[in-house]
Design a protein around this motif. Structure first.
Motif, PDB file in Angstrom:
ATOM      1  N   LEU A 309       0.733  -1.483   0.190  1.00 18.65           N
ATOM      2  CA  LEU A 309      -0.409   0.185  -0.173  1.00 18.65           C
ATOM      3  C   LEU A 309       0.857   1.173  -0.200  1.00 18.65           C
ATOM      4  CD1 LEU A 309      -3.004   1.181   0.347  1.00 18.65           C
ATOM      5  CD2 LEU A 309      -2.412   1.402   2.770  1.00 18.65           C
ATOM      6  N   GLU A 313       1.118   4.226  -3.105  1.00 19.19           N
ATOM      7  CA  GLU A 313       1.143   5.391  -2.402  1.00 19.19           C
ATOM      8  C   GLU A 313       1.988   6.359  -2.374  1.00 19.19           C
ATOM      9  OE1 GLU A 313      -2.726   4.851   1.434  1.00 19.19           O
ATOM     10  OE2 GLU A 313      -0.557   5.530   1.911  1.00 19.19           O
ATOM     11  N   ASP A 314       3.274   5.744  -2.325  1.00 19.18           N
ATOM     12  CA  ASP A 314       4.527   7.266  -2.746  1.00 19.18           C
ATOM     13  C   ASP A 314       4.472   6.958  -3.862  1.00 19.18           C
ATOM     14  OD1 ASP A 314       4.718   6.664   0.097  1.00 19.18           O
ATOM     15  OD2 ASP A 314       6.255   5.669   0.474  1.00 19.18           O
ATOM     16  N   ALA A 316       2.102   8.123  -6.032  1.00 18.23           N
ATOM     17  CA  ALA A 316       1.264   8.382  -6.465  1.00 18.23           C
ATOM     18  C   ALA A 316       1.605  10.025  -6.129  1.00 18.23           C
ATOM     19  CB  ALA A 316      -0.171   8.227  -5.710  1.00 18.23           C
ATOM     20  N   GLY A 317       2.316  10.077  -4.918  1.00 15.30           N
ATOM     21  CA  GLY A 317       2.587  11.171  -4.099  1.00 15.30           C
ATOM     22  C   GLY A 317       1.681  12.531  -3.103  1.00 15.30           C
ATOM     23  N   SER A 318       1.373  13.031  -3.135  1.00 18.44           N
ATOM     24  CA  SER A 318       0.754  14.236  -2.858  1.00 18.44           C
ATOM     25  C   SER A 318      -0.526  14.537  -3.246  1.00 18.44           C
ATOM     26  CB  SER A 318       1.285  15.031  -1.576  1.00 18.44           C
ATOM     27  OG  SER A 318       1.938  14.624  -0.424  1.00 18.44           O
ATOM     28  N   ILE A 319      -1.408  14.794  -3.446  1.00 20.69           N
ATOM     29  CA  ILE A 319      -3.146  15.254  -4.176  1.00 20.69           C
ATOM     30  C   ILE A 319      -3.316  16.233  -2.779  1.00 20.69           C
ATOM     31  CG2 ILE A 319      -5.094  14.518  -5.215  1.00 20.69           C
ATOM     32  CD1 ILE A 319      -3.951  11.865  -6.383  1.00 20.69           C
ATOM     33  N   SER A 320      -3.761  17.751  -3.593  1.00 21.39           N
ATOM     34  CA  SER A 320      -4.596  18.222  -2.914  1.00 21.39           C
ATOM     35  C   SER A 320      -5.894  18.235  -3.714  1.00 21.39           C
ATOM     36  CB  SER A 320      -3.989  19.877  -2.859  1.00 21.39           C
ATOM     37  OG  SER A 320      -3.610  19.918  -3.597  1.00 21.39           O
ATOM     38  N   LEU A 321      -6.941  18.668  -3.204  1.00 18.80           N
ATOM     39  CA  LEU A 321      -8.397  18.814  -3.233  1.00 18.80           C
ATOM     40  C   LEU A 321      -8.205  19.717  -4.552  1.00 18.80           C
ATOM     41  CD1 LEU A 321     -11.392  18.204  -2.761  1.00 18.80           C
ATOM     42  CD2 LEU A 321     -11.196  20.374  -1.636  1.00 18.80           C
ATOM     43  N   LYS A 322      -7.098  20.997  -4.631  1.00 16.51           N
ATOM     44  CA  LYS A 322      -7.584  21.955  -5.320  1.00 16.51           C
ATOM     45  C   LYS A 322      -6.851  20.547  -7.121  1.00 16.51           C
ATOM     46  CE  LYS A 322      -5.951  27.422  -6.123  1.00 16.51           C
ATOM     47  NZ  LYS A 322      -4.942  26.622  -7.341  1.00 16.51           N
ATOM     48  N   ILE A 324      -7.611  18.480  -7.766  1.00 18.46           N
ATOM     49  CA  ILE A 324      -8.737  17.463  -8.274  1.00 18.46           C
ATOM     50  C   ILE A 324      -9.308  18.200  -8.862  1.00 18.46           C
ATOM     51  CG2 ILE A 324     -10.101  16.388  -7.455  1.00 18.46           C
ATOM     52  CD1 ILE A 324      -8.329  14.877  -5.421  1.00 18.46           C
ATOM     53  N   LEU A 325     -10.038  19.222  -8.304  1.00 13.76           N
ATOM     54  CA  LEU A 325     -11.418  19.808  -8.985  1.00 13.76           C
ATOM     55  C   LEU A 325     -10.933  20.637 -10.142  1.00 13.76           C
ATOM     56  CD1 LEU A 325     -13.625  21.643  -5.201  1.00 13.76           C
ATOM     57  CD2 LEU A 325     -13.453  19.170  -6.984  1.00 13.76           C
ATOM     58  N   GLU A 326      -9.704  20.791 -10.117  1.00 17.24           N
ATOM     59  CA  GLU A 326      -9.324  22.206 -10.797  1.00 17.24           C
ATOM     60  C   GLU A 326      -9.135  20.878 -12.435  1.00 17.24           C
ATOM     61  OE1 GLU A 326      -6.946  25.427  -9.652  1.00 17.24           O
ATOM     62  OE2 GLU A 326      -8.409  26.484  -8.939  1.00 17.24           O
ATOM     63  N   GLY A 327      -9.228  19.682 -11.948  1.00 19.09           N
ATOM     64  CA  GLY A 327      -8.954  18.840 -13.503  1.00 19.09           C
ATOM     65  C   GLY A 327      -9.506  18.757 -13.913  1.00 19.09           C
TER      66      GLY A 327
END
Lengths: 334, 617
Positions: A309, A313-314, A316-322, A324-327
């Protein structure tokens, strides 16, 4: 382990909590508690790095008596709670203390899937072959014809063998110990603690109230060495008071051969704890046909669930809401 | 738009809003067609609300009535709050799709059909003894038969695709036709195709040709007497996207973990219609988002509790039957006072019931479906986009009060979509875990004076080692205590803690007047239908107002006083009166119920009809 012992800043007492222990005097659970405290002290694991999770049953009270993080959860669900703890913080040494009813009956599904995933939790199964806390009903390990309160004319439930279950699921660490053999228990607990992935340890645990004679034959000095075979990696499967009996495999079937003390014939099986098939064969040994195996039956390396796991997860790195939403799919209104 | 407008008489009819229903076989790509059309209207500046409606079978027999998949939506100006009840336009890809939906269409509405599919076998499966396109039974509608199969096969004959592959592109051909009818650009879908079919150039080209050809066909053949120009809504400048309720829940969980600066742990087991939350979060699995597909609902709940104990912001999602399985562990979360968000996407029940259809029938289960005195916070989202705000607020309350919070959504808002203000949602407020006392003074069940919340000392933190569990705790030390008076105190403390959450509830907004004859009281997903109905009724001069309740436990502190200012209380619900029972018990008033259990969302017409009836006496 000896060098760890000298380095450790802890004593077993450091791992005892203030909570008064409430088991019947003489219960096998005391031995397990004492040995867990000793193991944590010997291994020098800091208190805060240990989480002991339990379900419901006599054995499941154990976390209250340890000075570590502990969670006394609900019947059968300890492996699932422990999975969440381990995934949330893989640095923790996570132990599940459970019983035969808790782990194999109501919680069978969770035990199964924890093992299947090879999640890094140490399942300590205190098998007393009875529901003791509810005052004596048949459990999945109660033998046939045994009279209990829920089987007054004798049990007609076929029992199953916890080790067969674990090995059948390709569990990466499988062991069995007696609650009276503290040395072996200590050795097994430390090996389990160091094991990556799921460790499954069955403890034959006497219950003075309901199954007090269940494991007596293992204590009988004259008989016990003929009843048990101590399994040790790289050593021949030899047993008997005079070390004059051995296990051989003949046409896929295990058999006992006799020989003179000290002259072990070459056909006697040299135990290999990385050999699943061998472990499976041994897990089916029952006295009086065959000696009951005690020790580490299986110990192999395989990436743990939390490791796999973490890799994902590593990656993919870190993902911010911004992000995702601005994708893709976003538009702008002016 | 094309450069030349061939139809010189091209008439534009301006309308405030329009409702369209796409229907076809569950393998026809109807849901995709609907979603793309929804995005197209949203990008064009319309407000909208969607209602996907699909069968529960994996793939019902082709052409059968049970296999019809539908996607209904309304779009237009700011007043669009529901997916509408009677479509102005029906797109039926086969006879079954026509048969299922035609009864719900007003006379004079447009029906576009794929005439190639109106062949004897298919007609028979749909229960038609004669072809409705020819027998005059549709003469009250503006019927537009289009041989879509023939057309798409001609367009894509040189595409190199097989016949089956070519026919799969027909949904986009239809989308092209519909776009022309509403004067909408096909560009957003073409841009989407560039990403969607990035790895398959052949499919990308074919689908682009399909939508472009569909639009050109509609433009050149003059099949429509008039085109529609649907009024746009007035929107705040900023970035937007269309979100379903399940998407909004997922985004809110991510936002909450980010706001709290903790890792998100989402433990779940697949169940319709909540599974999409698992899918969406799994897509974003990363250093800050752990997603765990557990072996069952119980383990999904139990692992989330474990993760919360170890310091993650934990959540789980499910639907009715799964929620039942979680209840035992939910009791553990209540007594161990750990923060947790549990999302229940309600569906028609009991048991497997109507697994893909909507209802509001888990309210009592959420409030009381546990053993013992087991209070927790229950909230309900009011629309697809509101799932974001509700879930985020649920997370904040869960952490502040150290309690599980149940968020009720349902199949309607979970699958339906509406525009969502991205810019606003990204500006969420951070919230914190309360500071721990010095380790020497730490007691696991010591409480904050104001909130009565205990501290969250996660497993792994040095010096704060402690044991929690399902046994009753001593009110002071947190060790096991079975004494009668201690249990009395703890039972009351747990109840009082949840009661104090009323401090988090904003004043109830009244739509209409502060007092009057009739007050409509709704909760959760019926917000759009009720508000639309009340607005229409008021325009008719009826003295009716409404309030909509998001906090189901505890209830808003001003709810009783507001209700007492009205002569009659009407409570529409998608169940047999569960919230009405709560209101009766709490306020000793006797509201009138309006209850629907058809698996379909309550419509504004349902509510309006009832309001009119109340005024008729």
């Amino acid at each position: 382990m000896d060098n760890l012992k000298t380095k450790s800043k802890y004593t077993p007492k450091d791992f005892a909590s203030k909570c008064p222990v409430k088991w019947c005097p003489g219960c096998g659970d005391f031995a397990v508690l004492a040995q867990m405290q000793r193991t944590f002290a010997n291994m020098g694991i800091p208190h805060e790095k240990i989480a002991v999770i339990s379900g419901i049953g006599c054995s499941s009270r154990l976390p209250y008596y340890l000075n570590t993080y502990g969670f006394h959860t609900i019947h059968g669900r300890a492996p699932a709670v422990a999975a969440g703890v381990k995934l949330a913080n893989p640095e923790l040494s996570v132990w599940v203390v459970t019983g035969d009813g808790d782990a194999l009956s109501i919680g069978g599904n969770h035990t199964l899937h924890a093992i299947r995933r090879n999640i890094g939790i140490k399942i300590i199964l205190l098998n007393n072959r009875i529901y003791a806390l509810t005052k004596g009903q048949t459990s999945p390990t109660t033998k046939m014809n045994v009279i209990t309160k829920s089987s007054p004319s004798g049990s007609i439930d076929y029992p199953f063998t916890p080790l067969r279950f674990a090995i059948g699921l390709d569990c990466t660490f499988v062991a069995r110990v007696l609650d009276t053999d503290m040395t072996m228990m200590g050795h097994v607990f430390e090996a389990a603690a160091q094991h990556k992935g799921t460790a499954f340890v069955e403890i034959f645990q006497r219950c003075l109230a309901f199954t007090n004679v269940e494991f007596d034959h293992f204590k009988n000095k004259d008989k016990k060495d003929d009843i048990m075979v101590h399994v040790e990696h790289g050593k021949p499967l030899v047993f008997g008071k005079n070390k004059d009996k051995g296990i051989v495999i003949n046409n896929y079937r295990p058999e006992i051969i006799k020989f003179q003390h000290g002259k072990v014939p070459p056909e006697v099986v040299i135990y290999d704890e990385t050999n699943t098939e061998m472990a499976y064969v041994l897990s089916g040994f029952f006295y009086p046909d065959m000696p009951v195996p005690i020790g580490i039956l299986k110990n192999v390396e395989k990436p743990s669930y939390e490791e796999l796991l973490k890799n994902k997860e590593d990656e993919a790195g870190s993902i911010s809401l911004k992000e995702i939403l601005e994708g893709p799919g976003v538009w702008e209104m002016n | 738009m094309g450069k030349s407008v061939l139809n010189k008489k091209d008439k534009i009819s301006h309308i405030d809003s329009s409702t369209i229903m796409f229907a076809g076989d569950s393998g026809d790509g109807i849901q995709l067609l609907g979603h793309q059309f929804a995005d197209t209207t949203a990008i064009a500046g319309n407000d909208l609300s969607t209602l996907p409606d699909y069968p529960s079978e994996m793939r019902a027999p082709a052409g059968s009535l049970g296999g019809v998949s539908g996607f209904q939506m309304s779009f237009g100006d700011d007043n669009v709050m529901t997916p509408g009840s009677k479509p102005d336009v029906l797109v039926a890809m086969n006879p079954a799709a026509l048969s299922v939906n035609v009864e719900n269409i007003e006379n004079g509405s447009i029906i576009i059909v794929n005439s190639d599919n109106f062949i004897p076998g298919a007609l028979e499966k749909a229960g038609y003894s004669s072809n409705p396109l020819e027998d005059g039974s549709l003469s009250n509608y503006r019927l537009i038969p289009i041989p879509v199969n023939t057309l798409i096969e001609t367009v894509l004959k040189d595409s190199g695709l097989t016949k089956t592959q070519i026919l799969k592109c027909k949904n986009f051909y239809v989308l092209g036709i519909v776009c022309w009818m509403y004067g909408l650009s096909t560009k957003p879908t073409i841009e989407w195709m560039k990403i969607k079919f990035k790895k398959n150039n052949q499919l990308q080209q074919a689908n682009m040709e399909a939508i472009t050809a569909g639009r050109a066909y509609a433009e050149s053949t003059q099949i429509f007497e008039a085109r529609f120009q649907v009024k746009k809504s007035i929107v705040m400048p900023g970035k937007y996207r269309n979100v379903t309720g399940n998407e909004a829940v997922s985004y809110a969980l991510i936002a909450a973990a980010q706001a709290l600066k903790r890792k998100l742990f989402y433990g779940a087991y697949p169940i319709t219609p909540a599974t999409d939350i698992l899918h969406i979060l799994a897509k974003y699995r990363s250093k800050n988002i752990t997603v765990f597909q557990a072996e069952d609902e119980i383990a999904a709940m139990a692992s989330s509790i474990g993760a919360s104990f170890a310091g993650c912001f934990a959540a789980t999602g499910t639907s009715g039957p799964g929620f039942s399985l979680k209840s035992e562990a939910l009791g553990l979360a209540v007594i161990s006072e750990l923060p947790l968000v549990v999302v229940d996407v309600q569906r028609g029940g009991p048991s497997t019931g109507l697994p893909t259809k909507t209802e509001q029938s888990d309210l009592l289960q959420a409030l009381y479906g546990r053993h013992g005195e087991s209070p927790l916070v229950v909230m309900a989202a009011m629309s697809s986009a509101d799932c974001f705000d509700t879930t985020f607020e649920a997370a904040r309350i869960a952490v502040k009060y150290m309690t599980p919070v149940v968020v009720l959504t349902n199949a309607f808002i979970a699958n339906g979509s509406e525009p969502f203000n991205v810019s606003k949602s990204c500006k969420f407020k951070e919230f914190k875990v309360s500071n721990l006392p010095p380790k020497e003074e730490f007691q696991p069940y010591a409480r904050d004076e104001k909130t009565l919340a205990r501290h969250w000392a996660e497993a792994g933190r040095p010096g704060y080692e402690h044991i929690i569990g399902g046994l009753e705790k001593d009110v002071e030390t947190g060790w096991i205590n079975y004494k009668p008076l201690n249990h009395v105190k703890m039972t009351k403390l747990r109840a009082e803690k949840i009661a104090r959450v009323i401090k988090e509830i904003p004043p109830t907004k009244i739509y209409g007047d502060q007092e009057g004859e009739v007050l409509v009281v709704g909760w959760g997903s019926t917000f759009g239908a009720i508000t639309t109905a009340v607005c229409k009724a008021r325009k008719m001069g009826l003295n009716v107002s409404s309030i909509h309740i998001k906090h189901l436990n505890p209830l808003p502190p001003d709810m009783g006083t507001i209700m007492r200012r009205f002569g009659k209380i009407l409570m529409p619900e998608e169940n047999l009166g569960q919230f009405r029972m709560i209101v009766k018990a709490n306020y000793l008033i006797d509201p009138i119920g309006l209850n629907k259990t058809e698996g379909q969302p309550l419509s504004s017409e349902d509510v309006l009809r009832k309001i009119k009836k109340l005024f008729a006496g």
